[in-house]
Design an enzyme around this catalytic site. Structure first.
Site, short mmCIF file in Angstrom:
data_model
loop_
_atom_site.label_atom_id
_atom_site.label_comp_id
_atom_site.label_asym_id
_atom_site.label_seq_id
_atom_site.Cartn_x
_atom_site.Cartn_y
_atom_site.Cartn_z
CG PHE A 1 2.64 -16.06 10.59
CD1 PHE A 1 3.07 -17.22 9.95
CD2 PHE A 1 1.59 -15.35 10.03
CE1 PHE A 1 2.47 -17.65 8.78
CE2 PHE A 1 0.99 -15.77 8.85
CZ PHE A 1 1.42 -16.93 8.23
CG LEU A 2 8.90 -19.33 11.04
CD1 LEU A 2 10.39 -19.03 10.91
CD2 LEU A 2 8.71 -20.59 11.88
CD GLU A 3 0.54 -21.06 10.93
OE1 GLU A 3 0.10 -20.03 11.50
OE2 GLU A 3 -0.08 -21.67 10.04
CB SER B 1 -2.12 -21.73 5.60
OG SER B 1 -1.95 -20.84 6.69
CG HIS C 1 -3.02 -11.28 0.89
ND1 HIS C 1 -4.31 -10.90 1.20
CD2 HIS C 1 -2.22 -10.70 1.81
CE1 HIS C 1 -4.29 -10.12 2.27
NE2 HIS C 1 -3.04 -9.98 2.66
CB ALA D 1 -8.31 -15.68 6.34
N GLY D 2 -8.21 -12.64 5.20
CA GLY D 2 -8.84 -11.33 5.21
C GLY D 2 -9.48 -11.04 6.55
CB CYS E 1 3.83 -7.55 3.18
SG CYS E 1 3.33 -8.65 4.51
CG ASN F 1 1.17 -5.38 0.71
OD1 ASN F 1 0.15 -5.97 0.39
ND2 ASN F 1 1.31 -4.79 1.88
#
Length: 490
Positions: free
Chosen positions: A208-210, A394, A413, A415-416, A105, A339
Site C-alpha cells: 500500500f501507499l497510505e 500504524s 514488522h 500487526a500480523g 519487502c 524480508n
C-alpha cells in the site's frame, strides 16, 4: 490433539513465552507473547514452525517469533533466526524460507510539513490512485534498459537517484543506505524481464501507499529526532521487489529443495548431511555454491526493492507538487527491510559471532550508538516502522538508545494476520467495509476486487497489542501512533 511444543511452553518474563529445547531443536525458541495473547491465537502451526527452525544447522542464540507472528512458508512470518557463518566446514545454514518470496519487502515512512487542515484527503487520494501504479501487473512502471537494470541490481536506491527516481538526501535515511553488496548479480533472464517494467509500482496483496496523520506522540525526544509532530501528515509506502524478487526466490527455493529427499517424517540432504522437519525449510550451507549464489542474488533483488520504494517516493512528491505547487517538504524518516537475511556481528551468550540473521516479517531495531545509523539518530535509536491495518493505526517505534536487544537487534514488522486471506474473503464484505472506512474519514482506492476483504482490519491482530508486547519484551519503545486518512491498495 495438543501440539508437542505446548508441553514445553512457559512464561519467560514480560512479553515473552519460551519453548524449551526438545526433540530435534538445537536451541530454545522465544515468542513475543503472553498467556492472553497465546489464548487468543490458538493456531498451533506458527509456533510449530518456529520450533522447526530451531533445528537449522549452525543456529545460535534462540529462534525468535515477533509479536506479529503468523503462519508462513517454512518459517513463521515474524521469525528471526541467526546461524553462525563459520559453523562447520561450509558455514551455518541459509534458508530462502527464512526470507520469503517478496525479497526486501519493506516500509518507508515520509514526513511532510503539512497538517491535515492543509489538504483535502479525498481529492488527494483520488489523485494518488491515478498516479501510483498498483495491482498484480507492472503496468505504469518505469522501463529499465539492460544497463539501467544492472545499475539498480548493483547500487539499489543510489541507482534510482542517478536515474532521477530518488533524492540523494534520502540515502542516509535508508537501511544500509539503500544498497546491499551483490558481486555477481546472477539474476536470471526471467527475473530481469519481470522487473524490467515494474520499478515504481506497488503490487497487490498487503502492499500500500497510505497517507496518515500523527495522532499521538509518546516519546517527545525520539519524535523530534525523527521529524514527527502531532497533527502532521505522513506517508507510508509498503512494497518490495515485485516479480523480480519472487522469481529469484522461486528459482533458488527449487534449486535448494532439490537437494532434499523424504526420510521418514523428515527431509534429508545427503550432500550436506542436513535433516529438517519441513521441506519448506530447505537450507544450504552459506559457503556452498548454492548458499553463496542465493545470498548474492537475494542482495541484488533487495537492491531492486530499495530502488522501487525510492521511485514510489518520487511519484508521491510529483503528485504533491502538481496538487499543491510544492511537495510539502517531504523527507524520508526511514526505510526498513523486513524480508531479508544479512551478515551481522552479534554477541551471543557472551561470545562474538558473525551471523547470518534471517528476518522474515521482522525488522532491525538498531541502538542509537550503532555506526550504520545517521548522526540524527545518535542516542535515540533506529526508527522502527510498524504498519497496522488500514482502519486502525500504524506505529513508529525506536530501537534502544544504546546497545542492542537480545533478539539480534530485531522487532516486529506489522500487526500480523489473524485470519487467512481465504477466511477473510468468506467473512468480510468489501462494499460494507469500504462504507465503514469512508464513515471514519479513511478514503480507500483498491485495484483488486478481493483485496479489501483480505486486508480488512478484522483480518489482523490488534496493532496496539502487538506494540505493547514488543515494548514489554524490551525490543523497541513506542514513539508515535499514526492514523490513516487515505489508502492506495493493489
Amino acid at each position: 490433539m495438543t501440539a508437542e511444543w505446548r508441553k514445553f511452553l512457559e512464561s519467560d518474563g514480560p512479553g515473552r513465552m519460551r519453548i524449551s529445547r526438545h526433540g530435534d531443536m538445537l536451541t530454545d525458541a522465544i515468542l513475543i507473547a503472553d498467556e492472553r495473547h497465546m489464548s487468543e491465537h490458538s493456531d498451533d502451526r506458527s509456533p510449530g514452525q518456529l520450533v522447526n527452525t530451531a533445528a537449522l544447522p549452525g543456529i545460535v542464540g534462540e529462534a525468535w517469533g515477533m509479536a506479529d507472528w503468523h503462519f508462513g512458508y517454512g518459517f513463521p512470518i515474524g521469525g528471526v533466526v541467526a546461524t553462525d557463518v563459520e559453523a562447520g566446514e561450509q558455514g551455518g545454514a541459509i534458508s530462502p524460507g527464512g526470507v520469503g518470496f517478496d525479497i526486501n519487502c519493506g516500509v518507508r515512512l515520509c514526513a511532510t510539513e503539512m497538517s491535515i487542515s492543509d489538504l483535502d484527503p479525498k481529492r488527494l487520494a483520488a489523485r494518488l490512485s491515478r498516479a501510483i501504479p498498483a495491482g498484480a501487473t507492472s503496468k505504469g512502471g518505469v522501463s529499465l534498459g539492460d544497463g539501467e537494470m544492472e545499475a539498480v541490481l548493483s547500487e539499489g536506491a543510489g541507482a534510482a537517484v542517478e536515474l532521477g527516481w530518488g533524492e540523494a538526501r534520502d540515502l542516509d535515511a535508508i537501511e544500509s543506505n539503500g544498497r546491499l553488496d551483490s558481486e555477481e548479480r546472477a539474476v536470471s533472464e526471467r527475473a530481469v524481464k519481470r522487473g524490467s517494467t515494474a520499478l515504481g509500482t506497488l503490487g497487490s496483496g498487503n502492499h500500500f501507499l497510505e497517507l496518515q496523520v500523527v495522532e499521538r506522540v509518546v516519546d517527545d525526544a525520539a519524535a523530534a529526532a525523527y521529524g514527527l509532530r502531532e497533527g502532521q501528515v505522513t506517508a507510508m509506502i509498503h512494497t518490495g521487489s515485485r516479480g523480480l524478487g519472487h522469481q529469484v526466490c522461486s528459482e533458488h527455493v527449487a534449486a535448494i529443495e532439490s537437494k532434499y529427499r523424504k526420510a521418514g517424517s523428515a527431509w534429508h540432504s545427503p550432500e550436506w548431511g542436513i535433516t529438517l522437519a519441513d521441506r519448506q525449510l530447505a537450507a544450504a550451507p552459506i559457503h556452498s555454491p548454492e548458499g553463496a549464489a542465493y545470498l548474492d542474488a537475494m542482495h541484488a533483488a533487495g537492491n531492486y526493492a530499495f530502488a522501487n520504494r525510492s521511485a514510489l517516493t518520487q511519484r508521491l512528491r510529483n503528485v504533491l507538487r502538481e496538487q499543491y505547487g510544492q511537495d510539502g517538504d517531504l523527507e524520508v524518516v526511514y526505510d526498513v527491510c523486513h524480508n531479508i537475511a544479512k551478515i551481522e556481528e552479534h554477541m551471543v551468550h557472551g561470545v562474538s559471532c558473525r551471523c547470518c540473521v534471517h528476518r522474515k516479517g521482522a525488522t532491525r531495531a538498531l541502538g542509537g550508538d550503532h555506526p550504520e545509523l545517521a548522526a540524527r539518530f545518535s542516542g535515540i535509536g533506529q526508527p522502527v516502522l510498524v504498519p497496522g491495518d488500514m482502519g486502525t493505526a500504524s506505529w513508529v517505534l525506536a530501537g534502544p538508545a544504546r546497545g542492542v536487544n537480545d533478539a539480534f537487534a530485531s522487532s516486529c514488522h506489522g500487526a500480523g494476520r489473524r485470519l487467512s486471506r481465504t477466511a477473510a474473503r468468506k467473512r468480510i464484505d468489501s462494499v460494507s467495509l469500504r462504507e465503514m472506512l469512508e464513515s471514519r474519514g479513511i478514503h480507500v482506492h483498491a485495484k483488486t476486487p478481493n483485496v479489501l476483504s483480505e486486508e480488512a482490519p478484522d483480518a489482523y491482530k490488534d496493532v496496539d497489542e502487538v506494540i505493547r508486547l514488543t515494548a514489554e519484551a524490551g525490543l523497541a519503545r513506542p514513539v508515535a501512533r499514526l492514523r490513516p486518512i487515505a489508502v492506495i491498495k493493489g
